[in-house]
Design a protein around this motif. Structure first.
Motif, PDB file in Angstrom:
ATOM      1  N   ILE A   1       0.852  -1.189   0.000  1.00 42.53           N
ATOM      2  CA  ILE A   1       0.000   0.000   0.000  1.00 42.53           C
ATOM      3  C   ILE A   1       0.885   1.234   0.000  1.00 42.53           C
ATOM      4  O   ILE A   1       1.665   1.460   0.934  1.00 42.53           O
ATOM      5  CB  ILE A   1      -0.932   0.030   1.231  1.00 42.53           C
ATOM      6  N   ILE A   2       0.772   2.040  -1.062  1.00 43.77           N
ATOM      7  CA  ILE A   2       1.558   3.264  -1.160  1.00 43.77           C
ATOM      8  C   ILE A   2       0.619   4.464  -1.317  1.00 43.77           C
ATOM      9  O   ILE A   2      -0.418   4.363  -1.969  1.00 43.77           O
ATOM     10  CB  ILE A   2       2.546   3.212  -2.336  1.00 43.77           C
ATOM     11  N   ARG A   3       0.988   5.563  -0.675  1.00 44.94           N
ATOM     12  CA  ARG A   3       0.208   6.813  -0.658  1.00 44.94           C
ATOM     13  C   ARG A   3      -1.137   6.600   0.030  1.00 44.94           C
ATOM     14  O   ARG A   3      -1.407   7.178   1.067  1.00 44.94           O
ATOM     15  CB  ARG A   3       0.004   7.372  -2.064  1.00 44.94           C
ATOM     16  N   SER A   4      -1.989   5.776  -0.576  1.00 48.29           N
ATOM     17  CA  SER A   4      -3.302   5.495   0.012  1.00 48.29           C
ATOM     18  C   SER A   4      -3.845   4.231  -0.642  1.00 48.29           C
ATOM     19  O   SER A   4      -3.401   3.849  -1.729  1.00 48.29           O
ATOM     20  CB  SER A   4      -4.268   6.661  -0.231  1.00 48.29           C
ATOM     21  N   PRO A   5      -4.826   3.564  -0.004  1.00 47.00           N
ATOM     22  CA  PRO A   5      -5.446   2.401  -0.645  1.00 47.00           C
ATOM     23  C   PRO A   5      -6.045   2.743  -2.011  1.00 47.00           C
ATOM     24  O   PRO A   5      -5.936   1.956  -2.955  1.00 47.00           O
ATOM     25  CB  PRO A   5      -6.524   1.984   0.365  1.00 47.00           C
ATOM     26  N   ASP A   6      -6.676   3.930  -2.127  1.00 50.77           N
ATOM     27  CA  ASP A   6      -7.277   4.307  -3.414  1.00 50.77           C
ATOM     28  C   ASP A   6      -6.223   4.478  -4.498  1.00 50.77           C
ATOM     29  O   ASP A   6      -6.397   4.011  -5.636  1.00 50.77           O
ATOM     30  CB  ASP A   6      -8.075   5.601  -3.272  1.00 50.77           C
ATOM     31  N   TYR A   7      -5.120   5.140  -4.178  1.00 52.93           N
ATOM     32  CA  TYR A   7      -4.068   5.342  -5.176  1.00 52.93           C
ATOM     33  C   TYR A   7      -3.507   4.001  -5.638  1.00 52.93           C
ATOM     34  O   TYR A   7      -3.310   3.769  -6.840  1.00 52.93           O
ATOM     35  CB  TYR A   7      -2.950   6.213  -4.602  1.00 52.93           C
ATOM     36  N   THR A   8      -3.237   3.110  -4.687  1.00 53.89           N
ATOM     37  CA  THR A   8      -2.690   1.797  -5.043  1.00 53.89           C
ATOM     38  C   THR A   8      -3.660   1.025  -5.926  1.00 53.89           C
ATOM     39  O   THR A   8      -3.264   0.430  -6.934  1.00 53.89           O
ATOM     40  CB  THR A   8      -2.388   0.997  -3.765  1.00 53.89           C
ATOM     41  N   MET A   9      -4.938   1.043  -5.555  1.00 49.87           N
ATOM     42  CA  MET A   9      -5.933   0.313  -6.328  1.00 49.87           C
ATOM     43  C   MET A   9      -6.075   0.911  -7.732  1.00 49.87           C
ATOM     44  O   MET A   9      -6.259   0.178  -8.712  1.00 49.87           O
ATOM     45  CB  MET A   9      -7.269   0.345  -5.594  1.00 49.87           C
ATOM     46  N   GLU A  10      -5.987   2.210  -7.843  1.00 44.36           N
ATOM     47  CA  GLU A  10      -6.048   2.843  -9.168  1.00 44.36           C
ATOM     48  C   GLU A  10      -4.927   2.332 -10.068  1.00 44.36           C
ATOM     49  O   GLU A  10      -5.134   2.084 -11.260  1.00 44.36           O
ATOM     50  CB  GLU A  10      -5.939   4.370  -9.021  1.00 44.36           C
TER      51      GLU A  10
END
Length: 427
Positions: A113-122
């Motif tokens: 997980i980097i920066r945030s879960p949303d950023y990683t998932m994107e």
């Protein structure tokens, strides 16, 4: 960093995730000159992980940087390991290149997980989108999803991936709280429920409540799909549990698995034996559990999924919640319930035949088909190449009665003894 060095680090970092089977998806290929890739594996060589496991997917992490500090994870924030990160384009390039070299049949992609879960998932979703839409890739894609990410991102992932998975990590909420307090067991279950709704809707299985839940996390429209990618994760969802990192018994693990199968329509639960890691916390066990424990859990899992066993009857009460390591769970159940045997192969129902040690699902189907035509004899078992030494004490059929074999005090020892391995001659 050099791409080869990144690949060495991030492929090695991905080896701890066992949930990368490629079964169960739609059949798609590039015959006819359209697109590239295949989910069927024809003509595709398999590669081998360092621990000997045969894999046919490019299995990598997007990055092993992680903002979480799960005590059991080699890639935790406080771990002193080499770090690397792929760009989205690099993962796409590697996947296409390895496929063109005939090394893989698809991609298994996970990430720290980097920066945030949303950023990683994107980032994960963008890899799959580029492969499907820009490169017409028809091979298999398995994405490991981030449970804390926006539900819309999870929904988009299912439109590009064949299979999605979210690791429950540990069998119990208490174990997760103790070893990975930054992770939320409730959030993991909610994400699994959302994916189950989408998968069910795509297959026409969702009811009114599921449909309402699906509308609450509605799928975004992403434009035309040239690559004929899956409807919505047609290979379903899976998960993984670490075995031996906490004090959970085999009975507790199978109880959790049964709940997951029933509640979320999971295709598979994978079990991964805990591996000791450098600079480990004192709360972790100093040594790995026996790999045979992982193997026995897989066997017990198959009994639940294909043989009609309930989870609570697989682990005997006399074993303090643990499966025996010296005998497979099906044979252990039969030895503990000798009063149920011998089973008459000519008259017994299918559910009882499936409980006979040594008889698999296919063998049972073949026996039931054959007995519609004639009475079964011992020769029929030999023709099916079933392990007769294991089967015969538990069955009766024309020309064979086990007499008092089930009462023999050494029956367990005889059925579990293994022949000494011998080196095969070259000629």
């Amino acid at each position: 960093m050099d791409l080869n060095r990144k690949l060495a680090i991030l492929a090695d970092a991905a080896k701890y995730d066992a949930s990368c089977a490629s079964s169960g998806t739609d059949k798609r290929d590039s015959r006819g000159g359209r697109g590239m890739g295949s989910t069927e594996g024809m003509g595709i060589c398999h590669s081998y992980a360092p621990d000997g496991r045969c894999i046919s997917l490019l299995k990598i992490l997007l990055t092993n940087f992680c903002q979480y500090d799960c005590l059991y994870c080699i890639n935790r924030e406080s771990s002193n390991v080499p770090r690397a990160r792929f760009s989205v384009d690099e993962v796409v390039h590697l996947t296409l290149d390895f496929y063109a070299r005939n090394c893989i049949e698809g991609l298994f992609l996970s990430s720290g997980i980097i920066r945030s879960p949303d950023y990683t998932m994107e980032q994960l979703v963008e890899v799959a989108r580029l492969l499907r839409e820009d490169h017409d890739f028809r091979g298999y894609i398995h994405l490991k999803t981030i449970p804390d990410a926006d539900p819309v991102l999870l929904a988009r992932a299912g439109r590009y991936a064949d299979r999605l998975s979210i690791n429950v990590e540990l069998p119990t909420s208490a174990g997760l709280q103790a070893l990975a307090p930054e992770k939320d067991a409730g959030a993991i279950r909610r994400s699994m429920a959302r994916m189950a709704v989408h998968i069910g809707e795509a297959k026409g299985q969702a009811g009114d409540d599921a449909a309402a839940a699906a509308r609450a996390v509605s799928l975004p429209v992403t434009g035309p799909r040239r690559g004929k990618a899956p409807r919505f994760a047609p290979a379903g969802q899976s998960t993984q549990m670490i075995v031996g990192a906490d004090a959970a018994t085999d009975a507790a693990i199978l109880d959790t698995s049964a709940n997951l199968y029933g509640a979320y329509r999971l295709r598979r639960v994978y079990y991964s034996a805990f591996s000791p890691i450098p600079d480990a916390a004192s709360r972790l066990p100093p040594a790995a559990p026996p790999l045979m424990r992982e193997h026995r859990l897989y066997q017990a899992d198959w009994l639940m999924r294909f043989y009609g066993f309930e989870h609570h009857e697989i682990v005997p009460a006399t074993q303090q919640g643990m499966l025996a390591l010296d005998v497979d769970p099906k044979l252990a159940w039969a030895l503990a319930h000798r009063e149920r045997f011998p089973v008459d192969l000519n008259t017994a129902p299918q559910e009882l035949l499936l409980r006979v040690p040594g008889l698999g699902v296919r063998a049972v189907q073949q026996l039931m088909a054959a007995r519609r035509q004639r009475r079964l004899r011992a020769e029929d078992l030999k023709r099916l190449r079933v392990p007769t030494a294991r089967v015969m004490p538990f069955v009766q059929l024309d020309g064979h009665r086990p007499a008092r074999a089930l009462e023999a005090p050494d029956l367990r020892a005889r059925l579990t003894q293994r022949a000494e391995p011998a080196q095969a001659s070259l000629f």
